[in-house]
Design an enzyme around this catalytic site. Structure first.
Site, PDB file in Angstrom:
ATOM      1  N   ASP A   8      18.798  60.359  35.387  1.00  0.00           N
ATOM      2  CA  ASP A   8      19.186  60.101  34.011  1.00  0.00           C
ATOM      3  C   ASP A   8      20.224  61.156  33.630  1.00  0.00           C
ATOM      4  OD1 ASP A   8      18.990  59.277  31.206  1.00  0.00           O
ATOM      5  OD2 ASP A   8      17.879  61.148  30.947  1.00  0.00           O
ATOM      6  N   ASP A  10      21.538  62.056  29.789  1.00  0.00           N
ATOM      7  CA  ASP A  10      21.235  62.812  28.570  1.00  0.00           C
ATOM      8  C   ASP A  10      19.798  63.311  28.569  1.00  0.00           C
ATOM      9  OD1 ASP A  10      23.684  62.292  26.610  1.00  0.00           O
ATOM     10  OD2 ASP A  10      23.309  60.464  27.760  1.00  0.00           O
ATOM     11  N   ASP A 212      13.780  61.787  31.088  1.00  0.00           N
ATOM     12  CA  ASP A 212      13.155  62.450  29.938  1.00  0.00           C
ATOM     13  C   ASP A 212      12.736  61.511  28.815  1.00  0.00           C
ATOM     14  OD1 ASP A 212      15.408  63.114  27.371  1.00  0.00           O
ATOM     15  OD2 ASP A 212      15.968  61.967  29.139  1.00  0.00           O
TER      16      ASP A 212
END
EC number: 3.6.1.-
Length: 272
Positions: A8, A10, A212
């Site tokens: 991922d 961001d 996240d």
């Protein structure tokens, strides 16, 4: 030994200032030296990600738009998934009880109805930006996803409205606490990674992944080794309590873990 690493962007690979750290770039280069396939799995647009890869001279597969598109190293489209036109029409034309801003994505870019300069802070690294349009004049037959950005509590209430209106005709997920996404049914990073691994002749057991947010849930839960960031959404930790938690993105925790994995694979890892 993992053969593919999926990241991922961001809140995971990017630091809070939305840049890639030097340690992270060095670690990515080390992975390539070990012939480990790199894959960036992000909600960001493929046009932006291709620009970033070109600027950094990185070879990587791209899962973009939270799984709506998969591209090869050479930029070949391997998979696409669009919202049904009737779903896009309902979301665009309905009067929702929300203060959130609405954003529409298709292969040509990112579109919204008014200037929101604060949102561009997340794109300082690439310079990618929205285009201002009348959203009700958008072509409905090629919308990849629709996002709402705003306060989390307001978005949570909006999620209920969207679910009541759409039922099972779309997939709703939080890609960040302040971003709620409307995606095609069955569309997520995990499903897209499945398509990619089949293309490469790999299995999901051959993959490691880092994330996240709730848009990383399926990907992290399906690979051989999934890792949750220390700054992750609490909902993600609750959904995948069996997965290890590493450090914070501000400390380039992915690089910290992978350096240990490359240099000391048989020793226990501590994020400290």
């Amino acid at each position: 030994m993992a053969r593919l690493a999926a990241f991922d962007m961001d809140g995971t690979l990017l630091m809070p200032d939305h840049h890639l750290g030097e340690k992270t770039l060095s670690t990515l280069a080390r992975l390539r030296e070990r012939d480990i396939t790199l894959t960036f799995a992000t909600g960001r647009h493929v046009l932006e990600m291709q620009h970033i890869l070109g600027a950094l001279s990185l070879d990587a597969y791209l899962i973009t738009g939270n799984g709506t598109r998969v591209h090869s190293l050479e930029g070949e489209l391997l998979h696409r998934d669009d919202l049904p036109a009737d779903v896009a029409e309902l979301v665009l034309y309905q009067q929702w009880d929300t203060r959130a801003s609405m954003h529409i994505f298709n292969d040509d870019g990112w579109f919204t109805g008014k200037e929101i300069p604060a949102l561009l802070q997340a794109f300082v690294y690439s310079g990618f930006r929205y285009q201002i349009i009348d959203v009700k004049k958008m072509p409905l037959d090629r919308v990849t996803k629709i996002c709402f950005c705003g306060d989390h509590d307001d978005l949570t209430r909006l999620q209920i409205q969207l679910h009541e209106a759409l039922g099972e005709r779309a997939h709703l997920c939080f890609s960040a606490t302040d971003c709620l996404e409307v995606l095609p049914v069955g569309c997520n990073k995990g499903a897209a990674l499945t398509v990619l691994t089949q293309h490469l002749g790999l299995s999901l057991r051959d993959c490691m992944a880092f994330g996240d947010a709730m848009n990383d849930r399926e990907m992290l839960g399906s690979v051989g080794s999934g890792f949750i960031m220390g700054n992750a959404m609490p909902q993600l930790r609750a959904e995948l309590p069996h997965l290890p938690v590493i450090g914070h993105c501000r400390n380039q925790a992915v690089s910290h873990y992978l350096t240990h994995w490359l240099d000391n694979p048989h020793l226990p890892y501590s994020p400290e």
